[in-house]
Write a protein that holds these residues in place. Structure first.
Motif, PDB file in Angstrom:
ATOM      1  N   ALA A   7      -2.170   4.323   1.516  1.00 33.55           N
ATOM      2  CA  ALA A   7      -1.925   4.119   0.088  1.00 33.55           C
ATOM      3  C   ALA A   7      -2.351   5.348  -0.717  1.00 33.55           C
ATOM      4  O   ALA A   7      -1.631   5.784  -1.623  1.00 33.55           O
ATOM      5  CB  ALA A   7      -2.667   2.878  -0.396  1.00 33.55           C
ATOM      6  N   GLU A   8      -3.504   5.911  -0.389  1.00 37.24           N
ATOM      7  CA  GLU A   8      -3.974   7.102  -1.093  1.00 37.24           C
ATOM      8  C   GLU A   8      -3.042   8.288  -0.845  1.00 37.24           C
ATOM      9  O   GLU A   8      -2.720   9.033  -1.763  1.00 37.24           O
ATOM     10  CB  GLU A   8      -5.396   7.448  -0.670  1.00 37.24           C
ATOM     11  CG  GLU A   8      -6.427   6.474  -1.177  1.00 37.24           C
ATOM     12  CD  GLU A   8      -7.821   6.726  -0.624  1.00 37.24           C
ATOM     13  OE1 GLU A   8      -8.013   7.718   0.124  1.00 37.24           O
ATOM     14  OE2 GLU A   8      -8.718   5.929  -0.939  1.00 37.24           O
ATOM     15  N   TYR A   9      -2.606   8.458   0.391  1.00 36.97           N
ATOM     16  CA  TYR A   9      -1.718   9.565   0.736  1.00 36.97           C
ATOM     17  C   TYR A   9      -0.387   9.453  -0.019  1.00 36.97           C
ATOM     18  O   TYR A   9       0.157  10.450  -0.480  1.00 36.97           O
ATOM     19  CB  TYR A   9      -1.477   9.580   2.248  1.00 36.97           C
ATOM     20  CG  TYR A   9      -0.656  10.740   2.723  1.00 36.97           C
ATOM     21  CD1 TYR A   9      -1.232  11.977   2.953  1.00 36.97           C
ATOM     22  CD2 TYR A   9       0.714  10.612   2.948  1.00 36.97           C
ATOM     23  CE1 TYR A   9      -0.485  13.058   3.386  1.00 36.97           C
ATOM     24  CE2 TYR A   9       1.475  11.675   3.385  1.00 36.97           C
ATOM     25  CZ  TYR A   9       0.870  12.901   3.596  1.00 36.97           C
ATOM     26  OH  TYR A   9       1.624  13.964   4.020  1.00 36.97           O
ATOM     27  N   LEU A  10       0.120   8.217  -0.142  1.00 39.72           N
ATOM     28  CA  LEU A  10       1.408   7.994  -0.806  1.00 39.72           C
ATOM     29  C   LEU A  10       1.274   7.833  -2.313  1.00 39.72           C
ATOM     30  O   LEU A  10       2.277   7.727  -3.009  1.00 39.72           O
ATOM     31  CB  LEU A  10       2.073   6.745  -0.230  1.00 39.72           C
ATOM     32  CG  LEU A  10       2.446   6.790   1.243  1.00 39.72           C
ATOM     33  CD1 LEU A  10       2.989   5.445   1.687  1.00 39.72           C
ATOM     34  CD2 LEU A  10       3.458   7.898   1.507  1.00 39.72           C
ATOM     35  N   ASN A  11       0.032   7.788  -2.810  1.00 43.43           N
ATOM     36  CA  ASN A  11      -0.231   7.539  -4.226  1.00 43.43           C
ATOM     37  C   ASN A  11       0.351   6.193  -4.654  1.00 43.43           C
ATOM     38  O   ASN A  11       0.967   6.071  -5.712  1.00 43.43           O
ATOM     39  CB  ASN A  11       0.308   8.676  -5.097  1.00 43.43           C
ATOM     40  CG  ASN A  11      -0.316   8.667  -6.467  1.00 43.43           C
ATOM     41  OD1 ASN A  11      -1.428   8.197  -6.650  1.00 43.43           O
ATOM     42  ND2 ASN A  11       0.413   9.187  -7.439  1.00 43.43           N
ATOM     43  N   MET A  12       0.163   5.201  -3.808  1.00 43.48           N
ATOM     44  CA  MET A  12       0.612   3.834  -4.073  1.00 43.48           C
ATOM     45  C   MET A  12      -0.594   2.919  -3.961  1.00 43.48           C
ATOM     46  O   MET A  12      -1.655   3.321  -3.505  1.00 43.48           O
ATOM     47  CB  MET A  12       1.673   3.406  -3.049  1.00 43.48           C
ATOM     48  CG  MET A  12       2.901   4.260  -3.060  1.00 43.48           C
ATOM     49  SD  MET A  12       3.727   4.150  -4.639  1.00 43.48           S
ATOM     50  CE  MET A  12       5.312   3.615  -4.153  1.00 43.48           C
ATOM     51  N   SER A  13      -0.404   1.675  -4.343  1.00 42.41           N
ATOM     52  CA  SER A  13      -1.498   0.708  -4.245  1.00 42.41           C
ATOM     53  C   SER A  13      -1.554   0.115  -2.839  1.00 42.41           C
ATOM     54  O   SER A  13      -0.562   0.108  -2.105  1.00 42.41           O
ATOM     55  CB  SER A  13      -1.301  -0.418  -5.261  1.00 42.41           C
ATOM     56  OG  SER A  13      -0.167  -1.192  -4.917  1.00 42.41           O
ATOM     57  N   VAL A  14      -2.728  -0.398  -2.484  1.00 40.90           N
ATOM     58  CA  VAL A  14      -2.893  -1.053  -1.185  1.00 40.90           C
ATOM     59  C   VAL A  14      -1.965  -2.261  -1.067  1.00 40.90           C
ATOM     60  O   VAL A  14      -1.311  -2.431  -0.033  1.00 40.90           O
ATOM     61  CB  VAL A  14      -4.380  -1.430  -0.955  1.00 40.90           C
ATOM     62  CG1 VAL A  14      -4.540  -2.314   0.271  1.00 40.90           C
ATOM     63  CG2 VAL A  14      -5.224  -0.166  -0.815  1.00 40.90           C
ATOM     64  N   PRO A  15      -1.846  -3.113  -2.112  1.00 45.00           N
ATOM     65  CA  PRO A  15      -0.903  -4.238  -1.990  1.00 45.00           C
ATOM     66  C   PRO A  15       0.539  -3.781  -1.742  1.00 45.00           C
ATOM     67  O   PRO A  15       1.287  -4.436  -1.017  1.00 45.00           O
ATOM     68  CB  PRO A  15      -1.025  -4.970  -3.330  1.00 45.00           C
ATOM     69  CG  PRO A  15      -2.396  -4.642  -3.796  1.00 45.00           C
ATOM     70  CD  PRO A  15      -2.645  -3.229  -3.331  1.00 45.00           C
ATOM     71  N   TRP A  16       0.941  -2.643  -2.338  1.00 44.04           N
ATOM     72  CA  TRP A  16       2.289  -2.135  -2.086  1.00 44.04           C
ATOM     73  C   TRP A  16       2.470  -1.813  -0.606  1.00 44.04           C
ATOM     74  O   TRP A  16       3.506  -2.123  -0.032  1.00 44.04           O
ATOM     75  CB  TRP A  16       2.574  -0.874  -2.916  1.00 44.04           C
ATOM     76  CG  TRP A  16       3.968  -0.370  -2.726  1.00 44.04           C
ATOM     77  CD1 TRP A  16       5.055  -0.716  -3.455  1.00 44.04           C
ATOM     78  CD2 TRP A  16       4.435   0.537  -1.714  1.00 44.04           C
ATOM     79  NE1 TRP A  16       6.176  -0.077  -2.965  1.00 44.04           N
ATOM     80  CE2 TRP A  16       5.817   0.689  -1.888  1.00 44.04           C
ATOM     81  CE3 TRP A  16       3.822   1.216  -0.680  1.00 44.04           C
ATOM     82  CZ2 TRP A  16       6.595   1.512  -1.071  1.00 44.04           C
ATOM     83  CZ3 TRP A  16       4.587   2.025   0.130  1.00 44.04           C
ATOM     84  CH2 TRP A  16       5.958   2.172  -0.062  1.00 44.04           C
ATOM     85  N   VAL A  17       1.477  -1.197   0.002  1.00 39.07           N
ATOM     86  CA  VAL A  17       1.573  -0.842   1.415  1.00 39.07           C
ATOM     87  C   VAL A  17       1.738  -2.099   2.256  1.00 39.07           C
ATOM     88  O   VAL A  17       2.595  -2.161   3.134  1.00 39.07           O
ATOM     89  CB  VAL A  17       0.360  -0.014   1.886  1.00 39.07           C
ATOM     90  CG1 VAL A  17       0.401   0.228   3.380  1.00 39.07           C
ATOM     91  CG2 VAL A  17       0.303   1.315   1.136  1.00 39.07           C
ATOM     92  N   TYR A  18       0.937  -3.133   1.982  1.00 38.23           N
ATOM     93  CA  TYR A  18       1.060  -4.378   2.736  1.00 38.23           C
ATOM     94  C   TYR A  18       2.417  -5.038   2.513  1.00 38.23           C
ATOM     95  O   TYR A  18       3.040  -5.544   3.434  1.00 38.23           O
ATOM     96  CB  TYR A  18      -0.036  -5.374   2.325  1.00 38.23           C
ATOM     97  CG  TYR A  18      -1.361  -5.134   2.997  1.00 38.23           C
ATOM     98  CD1 TYR A  18      -1.520  -5.340   4.362  1.00 38.23           C
ATOM     99  CD2 TYR A  18      -2.468  -4.714   2.270  1.00 38.23           C
ATOM    100  CE1 TYR A  18      -2.743  -5.130   4.980  1.00 38.23           C
ATOM    101  CE2 TYR A  18      -3.694  -4.508   2.870  1.00 38.23           C
ATOM    102  CZ  TYR A  18      -3.818  -4.724   4.231  1.00 38.23           C
ATOM    103  OH  TYR A  18      -5.021  -4.516   4.845  1.00 38.23           O
ATOM    104  N   ARG A  19       2.899  -5.034   1.276  1.00 39.95           N
ATOM    105  CA  ARG A  19       4.096  -5.782   0.915  1.00 39.95           C
ATOM    106  C   ARG A  19       5.389  -5.013   1.179  1.00 39.95           C
ATOM    107  O   ARG A  19       6.370  -5.585   1.657  1.00 39.95           O
ATOM    108  CB  ARG A  19       3.996  -6.153  -0.574  1.00 39.95           C
ATOM    109  CG  ARG A  19       5.058  -7.083  -1.078  1.00 39.95           C
ATOM    110  CD  ARG A  19       4.870  -7.422  -2.560  1.00 39.95           C
ATOM    111  NE  ARG A  19       4.858  -6.211  -3.392  1.00 39.95           N
ATOM    112  CZ  ARG A  19       3.797  -5.764  -4.070  1.00 39.95           C
ATOM    113  NH1 ARG A  19       2.666  -6.407  -4.035  1.00 39.95           N
ATOM    114  NH2 ARG A  19       3.881  -4.663  -4.788  1.00 39.95           N
ATOM    115  N   GLU A  20       5.427  -3.733   0.877  1.00 35.61           N
ATOM    116  CA  GLU A  20       6.697  -3.001   0.840  1.00 35.61           C
ATOM    117  C   GLU A  20       6.880  -1.917   1.897  1.00 35.61           C
ATOM    118  O   GLU A  20       7.996  -1.461   2.097  1.00 35.61           O
ATOM    119  CB  GLU A  20       6.874  -2.347  -0.536  1.00 35.61           C
ATOM    120  CG  GLU A  20       6.867  -3.307  -1.693  1.00 35.61           C
ATOM    121  CD  GLU A  20       8.087  -4.208  -1.724  1.00 35.61           C
ATOM    122  OE1 GLU A  20       9.145  -3.809  -1.208  1.00 35.61           O
ATOM    123  OE2 GLU A  20       7.968  -5.312  -2.269  1.00 35.61           O
ATOM    124  N   ALA A  21       5.828  -1.478   2.541  1.00 29.45           N
ATOM    125  CA  ALA A  21       5.949  -0.336   3.446  1.00 29.45           C
ATOM    126  C   ALA A  21       6.965  -0.580   4.553  1.00 29.45           C
ATOM    127  O   ALA A  21       7.801   0.280   4.834  1.00 29.45           O
ATOM    128  CB  ALA A  21       4.592   0.031   4.027  1.00 29.45           C
TER     129      ALA A  21
END
Length: 58
Positions: A7-21
């Motif tokens: 999430a930090e590397y992509l500049n996204m939120s942790v929930p986004w990584v769980y939900r959308e990655a």
């Protein structure tokens, strides 16, 4: 990479990584089962995905 590092590397939120990655094309690797299972991402795959997003962007 852990979910938080991704999430930090992509500049996204942790929930986004769980939900959308996975929908976005990033392949998560699950270690463990149930609530204790951890998602990890390969650094090289995340970097490749970022490069592909840059190439296909407007």
């Amino acid at each position: 990479m852990s979910v938080k590092e991704t999430a930090e590397y992509l500049n996204m939120s942790v929930p986004w990584v769980y939900r959308e990655a996975a929908r976005a094309g990033l392949v998560p690797y699950r270690f463990g089962y149930g609530r204790n299972g951890k998602l990890q991402f390969k650094v090289s795959e995340v970097q490749t995905w970022v490069r592909q997003q840059r190439l296909s962007g407007p």
